[in-house]
Design an enzyme around this catalytic site. Structure first.
Site, mmCIF file in Angstrom:
data_model
loop_
_atom_site.group_PDB
_atom_site.id
_atom_site.type_symbol
_atom_site.label_atom_id
_atom_site.label_comp_id
_atom_site.label_asym_id
_atom_site.label_seq_id
_atom_site.Cartn_x
_atom_site.Cartn_y
_atom_site.Cartn_z
ATOM 1 N N ASP A 147 0.838 -1.206 0.000
ATOM 2 C CA ASP A 147 0.000 0.000 0.000
ATOM 3 C C ASP A 147 0.877 1.262 0.000
ATOM 4 O O ASP A 147 2.105 1.171 -0.020
ATOM 5 C CB ASP A 147 -0.926 -0.063 1.236
ATOM 6 C CG ASP A 147 -2.305 0.510 0.956
ATOM 7 O OD1 ASP A 147 -2.448 1.318 0.017
ATOM 8 O OD2 ASP A 147 -3.240 0.158 1.697
ATOM 9 N N GLY A 182 -3.117 4.680 -8.169
ATOM 10 C CA GLY A 182 -3.000 5.421 -9.429
ATOM 11 C C GLY A 182 -2.093 6.637 -9.348
ATOM 12 O O GLY A 182 -1.883 7.323 -10.353
ATOM 13 N N ASP A 202 -9.707 3.551 -3.846
ATOM 14 C CA ASP A 202 -10.394 2.336 -3.394
ATOM 15 C C ASP A 202 -11.811 2.263 -3.961
ATOM 16 O O ASP A 202 -12.536 3.252 -3.968
ATOM 17 C CB ASP A 202 -10.513 2.323 -1.865
ATOM 18 C CG ASP A 202 -9.210 1.920 -1.185
ATOM 19 O OD1 ASP A 202 -8.183 1.769 -1.876
ATOM 20 O OD2 ASP A 202 -9.237 1.761 0.054
#
Ligand code: NAG
Ligand code: NAG
Ligand code: NAG
Length: 390
Positions: A147, A182, A202
């Site tokens: 992440d 992105g 998300d």
């Protein structure tokens, strides 16, 4: 024929030359991840019971193989820097869970973060990439999702490369899933660093969020290929916020886009309708087609209310989704010319959800029934003479 074939070959050559060479992601990854349904409320029994369910409910046979633990498993670091699992929810550690998942013939994924902390404020891998990759390999981890929380000053290509190298150095084949939502167009560098990269914020379990993530894929479909895939985020199918018609569209389009098929619902108590969607064999076959060319938006009508998405398949057929985003029913005419076929050509049209042939058509196809609001028809168009394109 020649133009399309050249474009396809170029895509394959690109992927072969530049892809992260870990032998994984030859087709989009399929599995399950804990976040969409459980968020932080995970523990070893829910992960292990989910893995067991994935086998007993037929999903493993349908192609799902990764069982991915998302955020909230990490407990902290020992003084020597080695990460350990949270003793409250993973009292036997991660290797224990990994061994169980492997005993079922499945693979296990884990979650970390490129920053100093994860999004839920567990320890991140920043500066500990080599140490963490080694630990994951020792535990038997097959898949790492990284992440991007608390990493805002970093360059994602450079930071993710550090983990990619660390994973490679372990000598274990570990699928690498980039998740920077992105930020800085990861599709431009993703294929040399990871096996998939998130392209959007998300997903949420509602129509608008699903549609927004879908539409963001339209301009970037050419960037994915064998070894590395655009990832418009995990599936919400079965989580309750959309109708079954909308979930069917969600699954059809994610399949056509070569998106990772990572289920995100409760598998322990899954209903039949959800299972039917997630295991539709001919829809999954579109996603897993070995040619590896992502579907794209080829035509829009009425300001985008109706859309045609299509992808070339290895056997020369086209997979097509006729998609109605409107709140009224609509019909959509598909012309062979829209999907790189010679108009005069005869083609067998097959309904991939019904798994039945609709007949042979020349130059175009229009469904006799209107497509319901937010619904779609998913088709295979197989030219009968094999001379599939101009
Ligand atoms: C590590 O990278 C090299 C060079 O790209 C590649 O040949 C090898 O297969 C990789 N190993 C693993 C375990 O990913
Ligand atoms: C494990 O997590 C599940 C899902 O959140 C929960 O229902 C269950 O009570 C938890 N079990 C334990 C022992 O905490
Ligand atoms: C770090 O410390 C822990 C706890 O003492 C130990 O289990 C682990 O093997 C150590 N790791 C390394 C790489 O020395």
């Amino acid at each position: 024929m020649i133009k399309v074939a050249t474009a396809l070959l170029a895509t394959i050559a690109f992927a072969t030359v530049n892809a992260l060479d870990n032998g994984l992601g030859l087709t989009p990854q399929m599995g399950w991840n804990s976040w969409n349904f459980y968020a932080c409320n995970i523990n070893e029994s829910v992960i292990m019971d989910t893995a067991k369910a994935m086998v007993s409910n037929g999903m493993a046979d349908a192609g799902y193989k990764y069982v991915n633990i998302d955020d909230c498993w990490a407990g902290g670091r020992y003084p020597n820097g080695t990460v350990y699992a949270d003793p409250n929810n993973f009292p036997n550690g991660i290797k224990y869970v990994a061994d169980y998942i492997h005993s079922l013939g499945l693979k296990i994924g884990i979650y970390t973060d490129a920053g100093t902390e994860t999004c839920q404020k567990r320890v991140g891998s920043y500066g500990y990439e080599i140490n963490d990759a080694q630990t994951y390999a020792e535990w038997g981890i097959d898949y790492v999702k990284e992440d991007w929380c608390y990493a805002t000053l970093e360059n994602p290509e450079q930071r993710y490369q550090i983990m990619a190298n660390a994973l490679n150095s372990t000598g274990r084949q570990i699928f690498f899933s980039l998740c920077d939502w992105g930020y800085l167009s990861p599709w431009t560098f993703g294929i040399s660093v990871g096996n998939s990269w998130r392209t959007t914020p998300d997903i949420k379990d509602n129509w608008d969020s699903m549609l927004a993530n879908l539409m963001a894929q339209a301009p970037i479909s050419s960037f994915s290929g064998i070894g590395g895939w655009n990832d418009p985020d995990m599936l919400e199918v079965g989580n309750g916020g959309m109708s079954s018609i909308e979930y069917t569209s969600h699954f059809s389009l994610w399949s056509l886009l070569n998106a990772p098929l990572i289920a995100g619902c409760d598998l322990i108590d899954i209903d039949d309708e959800t299972l039917q969607i997630l295991t539709a064999p001919e829809v999954i076959a579109v996603n897993q087609d070995p040619l590896g060319v992502q579907g794209s938006l080829v035509k829009s009508f009425n300001g985008g209310l109706q859309q045609i998405w299509a992808k070339p398949m290895l056997d020369g057929s086209r997979a097509v989704v006729l998609f109605n985003t409107d709140t009224n029913p609509a019909s959509i005419q598909l012309n062979w010319a829209d999907i790189w076929l010679v108009p005069s050509q005869d083609a067998i049209v097959r309904d991939l959800w019904a798994q039945s042939n609709l007949g042979s058509y020349t130059s175009s196809f229009e469904s006799t029934n209107e497509i319901p609001p937010h619904g779609c028809i998913m088709l295979s168009i197989l030219p009968s003479n094999g001379n599939s394109s101009n």
